[in-house]
Write a protein that holds these residues in place. Structure first.
Motif, PDB file in Angstrom:
ATOM      1  N   UNK A   7      54.740  13.713  22.856  1.00 20.32           N
ATOM      2  CA  UNK A   7      53.504  13.203  22.263  1.00 20.32           C
ATOM      3  C   UNK A   7      53.359  11.705  22.503  1.00 20.32           C
ATOM      4  N   UNK A   8      54.441  10.969  22.406  1.00 22.55           N
ATOM      5  CA  UNK A   8      54.389   9.523  22.651  1.00 22.55           C
ATOM      6  C   UNK A   8      53.988   9.229  24.100  1.00 22.55           C
ATOM      7  N   UNK A   9      54.559   9.951  25.040  1.00 20.53           N
ATOM      8  CA  UNK A   9      54.188   9.752  26.462  1.00 20.53           C
ATOM      9  C   UNK A   9      52.714  10.071  26.685  1.00 20.53           C
ATOM     10  N   UNK A  10      52.267  11.166  26.108  1.00 19.17           N
ATOM     11  CA  UNK A  10      50.876  11.593  26.300  1.00 19.17           C
ATOM     12  C   UNK A  10      49.895  10.589  25.693  1.00 19.17           C
ATOM     13  N   UNK A  11      50.167  10.128  24.481  1.00 17.20           N
ATOM     14  CA  UNK A  11      49.280   9.151  23.837  1.00 17.20           C
ATOM     15  C   UNK A  11      49.258   7.843  24.620  1.00 17.20           C
ATOM     16  N   UNK A  12      50.409   7.405  25.081  1.00 14.51           N
ATOM     17  CA  UNK A  12      50.475   6.175  25.884  1.00 14.51           C
ATOM     18  C   UNK A  12      49.633   6.324  27.151  1.00 14.51           C
ATOM     19  N   UNK A  24      39.832   5.569  23.477  1.00 14.66           N
ATOM     20  CA  UNK A  24      40.007   4.733  22.294  1.00 14.66           C
ATOM     21  C   UNK A  24      41.184   5.279  21.495  1.00 14.66           C
ATOM     22  N   UNK A  25      41.648   4.499  20.538  1.00 16.16           N
ATOM     23  CA  UNK A  25      42.859   4.869  19.800  1.00 16.16           C
ATOM     24  C   UNK A  25      42.740   6.228  19.128  1.00 16.16           C
ATOM     25  N   UNK A  26      41.661   6.464  18.403  1.00 16.89           N
ATOM     26  CA  UNK A  26      41.494   7.742  17.718  1.00 16.89           C
ATOM     27  C   UNK A  26      41.349   8.905  18.676  1.00 16.89           C
ATOM     28  N   UNK A  27      40.600   8.706  19.742  1.00 13.76           N
ATOM     29  CA  UNK A  27      40.418   9.759  20.742  1.00 13.76           C
ATOM     30  C   UNK A  27      41.745  10.063  21.430  1.00 13.76           C
ATOM     31  N   UNK A  28      42.532   9.050  21.713  1.00 14.07           N
ATOM     32  CA  UNK A  28      43.837   9.272  22.348  1.00 14.07           C
ATOM     33  C   UNK A  28      44.721  10.150  21.461  1.00 14.07           C
ATOM     34  N   UNK A  29      44.713   9.899  20.162  1.00 11.22           N
ATOM     35  CA  UNK A  29      45.512  10.720  19.254  1.00 11.22           C
ATOM     36  C   UNK A  29      44.967  12.145  19.230  1.00 11.22           C
ATOM     37  N   UNK A  30      43.666  12.296  19.095  1.00 10.25           N
ATOM     38  CA  UNK A  30      43.068  13.634  19.070  1.00 10.25           C
ATOM     39  C   UNK A  30      43.419  14.416  20.332  1.00 10.25           C
ATOM     40  N   UNK A  31      43.197  13.812  21.486  1.00  9.98           N
ATOM     41  CA  UNK A  31      43.431  14.518  22.744  1.00  9.98           C
ATOM     42  C   UNK A  31      44.913  14.761  23.006  1.00  9.98           C
ATOM     43  N   UNK A  32      45.763  13.922  22.470  1.00  6.79           N
ATOM     44  CA  UNK A  32      47.201  14.173  22.605  1.00  6.79           C
ATOM     45  C   UNK A  32      47.541  15.543  22.045  1.00  6.79           C
ATOM     46  N   UNK A  33      46.882  15.915  20.970  1.00  5.53           N
ATOM     47  CA  UNK A  33      47.182  17.178  20.295  1.00  5.53           C
ATOM     48  C   UNK A  33      46.134  18.255  20.566  1.00  5.53           C
TER      49      UNK A  33
END
Length: 155
Positions: A7-12, A24-33
């Protein structure tokens, strides 16, 4: 854990914007999952104005809500969601590097950098989004969720 590192690699990757288009930060978290990022766009830059909570941190709560919340939005919060959010808040508070910021309001977090568009702020926010993703993944794993199973098959 492996899920946390994944998850850390994907969000980065999604936030950093070097190998793929910047999220954007929120979208990156959403799309990570594997969540649809469109509802998370309003979290960008602390609610678009910088006056709200960090979009990554807020997105973590929303993702957990999607995963552990009741199927009926009119229902009370599920015990699993309450547990997940409590654990999540404890983890990011323990792990996140906030610099000189006194709060997690976006303007406070980003105001410690001379330029919002500068590399120092970008690196700071990339690290924060990465940390948040790891915390969300850890909570999910601890609560029995296969994090990678949340992704749509085409990803």
């Amino acid at each position: 854990t492996a899920a946390r590192a994944w998850a850390e690699r994907r969000a980065r990757l999604l936030y950093d914007g070097k190998a793929v288009a910047h999220r954007s930060c929120g979208v990156a978290i959403a799309e990570t999952f594997g969540r649809d990022g469109r509802p998370y766009v309003g979290l960008r830059r602390g609610g678009l104005t910088g006056e709200s909570t960090c979009g990554a941190i807020g997105a973590g709560v929303l993702v957990l809500g999607e995963v552990f919340g009741a199927a009926d939005a009119a229902s009370p919060s599920t015990p699993a969601l309450v547990t997940a959010v409590q654990r999540y808040h404890g983890l990011w508070r323990e792990r996140a590097e906030l610099g000189r910021a006194k709060t997690v309001i976006c303007n406070d977090l980003t105001g410690q950098f001379a330029e919002f568009s500068g590399p120092e702020r970008h690196g700071f926010c990339t690290a924060l989004a990465t940390t948040v993703a790891g915390c969300v993944a850890q909570v999910m794993v601890e609560m029995g969720v296969d994090v990678t199973a949340l992704l749509p098959p085409e990803r």
